[in-house]
Each structure stands twice: as C-alpha cells, then as structure tokens.
Design an enzyme around this catalytic site. Structure first.
Site, PDB file in Angstrom:
ATOM      1  N   ARG A  95       0.813  -1.220   0.000  1.00 49.61           N
ATOM      2  CA  ARG A  95       0.000   0.000   0.000  1.00 49.61           C
ATOM      3  C   ARG A  95       0.845   1.268   0.000  1.00 49.61           C
ATOM      4  O   ARG A  95       0.516   2.233  -0.697  1.00 49.61           O
ATOM      5  CB  ARG A  95      -0.953  -0.023   1.196  1.00 49.61           C
TER       6      ARG A  95
ATOM      7  N   ASP B 260     -15.630   8.923   8.793  1.00 46.55           N
ATOM      8  CA  ASP B 260     -14.546   7.970   8.592  1.00 46.55           C
ATOM      9  C   ASP B 260     -13.247   8.760   8.528  1.00 46.55           C
ATOM     10  O   ASP B 260     -13.253   9.952   8.185  1.00 46.55           O
ATOM     11  CB  ASP B 260     -14.745   7.166   7.312  1.00 46.55           C
TER      12      ASP B 260
END
Length: 279
Positions: A47, A149
């Site tokens: 990532r 979030d």
C-alpha cells in the site's frame, strides 16, 4: 534468510527493511491509532509503495523523510488512507439492525433519533442504518445520521451513494424499490440511493484518536463496529470514554463481532450480542 523470502525481496520494486516497517508503524499509530503487527508487513509494503510511485520517491526512507518534513496535510491524509482497511457490506451483522428496528418501534413515532456511524467506510453501513430507520418511521421520519470515517476516499464513494446491484444482495426487493434508483443504459447494473433517504445523512471526516472531535451532539445510538480491533488497549479505553460522553443516558453502542469491552464495565454494560448500553 529462507530462499522464498529472498525471492520475495528480489521481486520487490523498492528496498524494504525492518526499520522502514517500524517507522511506518510508529507514524500510523501516532496519526490514526492503528496498531500494526508484524504480520502486516506485506500489506504495508504494497500500500505504501503506491505512495512512493505517486510522489516520485525511490525509497521508503526518502518518502518518509519527505512526509515528516513537509507536513503536507494532503499527503498525510493519503498516507492514512493507504493504511486503513475498509471491509463492509449492506446489513453486515444483521442482528444489530433487527435490534435497532425494535428500539425505534418501542421508542414511539414522535421521537427525534440521532445516530452516529463512526466508521462509515464506503457507505453500506450508514445506508443500512438509514433504511432500517425509514422502514420503521417512513422516509419523512424524524431521524438524522452522522456518518464519519478517517479515510477521505471511501467517504467520497459513500456520499455518491452508487452501488453495483451485486453489492445490494442483502437489501430486500421492496427496500430496493423504495430507497434506490436503478440505472439504465450506460448505468445498467448500478443503483443510486434516493435523495429522499440520503437527506437524512451527513458525511464528514473524523479521526477517532484526534484530541478534539467535530461533534457536539448527544446520540441515541452509536455504531463503532470493527474499529477497536485496530487499536491497542490504551487507545480503546480513550475512545470508549469519549463515546460514552456522547451517548445519552442508557444510549446504545453497537460494536463488531470480534470486539469485547468487558473490562470497561464502568462505561458500558453488555445488553446483547455485541450490543452495549451506556452506564
């Protein structure tokens, strides 16, 4: 070093060391409270290496040096986005929505409901909450859902409210008709949340480990599911105490199937399977 480990290292685009992993682990803990264990090395490499390509850096050290020295809030957000996990679906852990519907029915039609979904991800969870509320109270019912979030990219998806029909398999045919608009032509196979339902939701970015939260409400219900598993005990306790302050007396906290807060009995009492009540 085993031969398969050596082959993996040779196949990697960028050099990768234990120091790189430890540094990334420290930074994501400081900024998001996420506690990465050793088994996450492959995930972290995959990532974060995307951020190296995007920013034009040729090593993790160079990228991390730049990240820490530049203090670029946009890149810090991209760094956090890269390391957050977003696994969600409509009506996941369905017993929570059954219990929410029961609470709403027993609460009476005149009550104004305030609900916070603290890990909204791509929107499946907050829209599942909204559908449950609309089923019980109607689309004009008196309810409002705050949906937050830490990951800005998933919130963009949530705010759009467009999903593949295969993602809506847990939504009943009646709910699909009432709350979604099915796409035609180039949008065949997609469905969009109706504005009449979407108006009940507010999406915004929030980091649960920030010292201050952009919230000044007293909630009837908080969904904080499958978030605490990424925090260590001290961070869990800190977040639970702040959730406790934002819930009304006897308010309800829904948590994930792998989360247990029996050591926080001074804050919450277990009322059902992964369902807690504010003490």
């Amino acid at each position: 070093m085993r031969s398969d480990d050596a082959a993996t290292l040779q196949a990697r685009e960028f050099a990768w060391t234990a120091a790189d992993f430890d540094r990334i682990r420290r930074l994501i803990y400081q900024h998001a409270g996420i506690n990465l264990h050793e088994g996450k090395q492959a995930m972290v490499y995959s990532r974060v290496s995307r951020r190296l390509r995007e920013t034009g850096h040729d090593s993790f050290k160079a990228y991390l040096d730049w990240l820490e020295s530049s203090r670029d809030p946009q890149e810090w957000q991209e760094f956090v986005n890269a390391l957050t996990t977003n696994l969600t679906s409509f009506f996941r852990e369905n017993h929570h929505f059954v219990e929410l519907a029961r609470m709403v029915r027993e609460g009476g039609p005149g009550r104004a409901w305030k609900i916070w979904c603290s890990a909204a991800s791509t929107g499946e969870e907050p829209y599942s909450i909204a559908i449950t509320m609309a089923d019980a109270l109607g689309l004009q019912g008196n309810f409002r859902i705050w949906a937050s979030d830490i990951d800005t990219r998933v919130l963009q998806t949530a705010a759009r409210g467009v999903y593949k029909l295969e993602q809506l398999r847990a939504v009943s045919p009646q709910q699909l008709r009432h709350y979604f608009l099915r796409g035609k032509g180039a949008n065949e196979g997609l469905a969009r949340v109706k504005p009449e339902l979407q108006k009940h939701l507010q999406f915004f970015t929030l980091n649960l480990v920030d010292e201050r939260w952009s919230l000044n409400e007293e909630f009837d219900v908080i969904f904080c599911r499958n978030v605490m598993i990424y925090f260590d005990h001290a961070t869990q306790r800190q977040v639970l105490a702040r959730l406790h302050r934002l819930l009304r007396p006897h308010g309800t906290l829904f948590v994930g199937h792998a989360e247990n807060f029996s050591d926080a009995r001074d804050l919450f009492r277990l009322r059902g399977k992964t369902i807690y009540e504010k003490v």
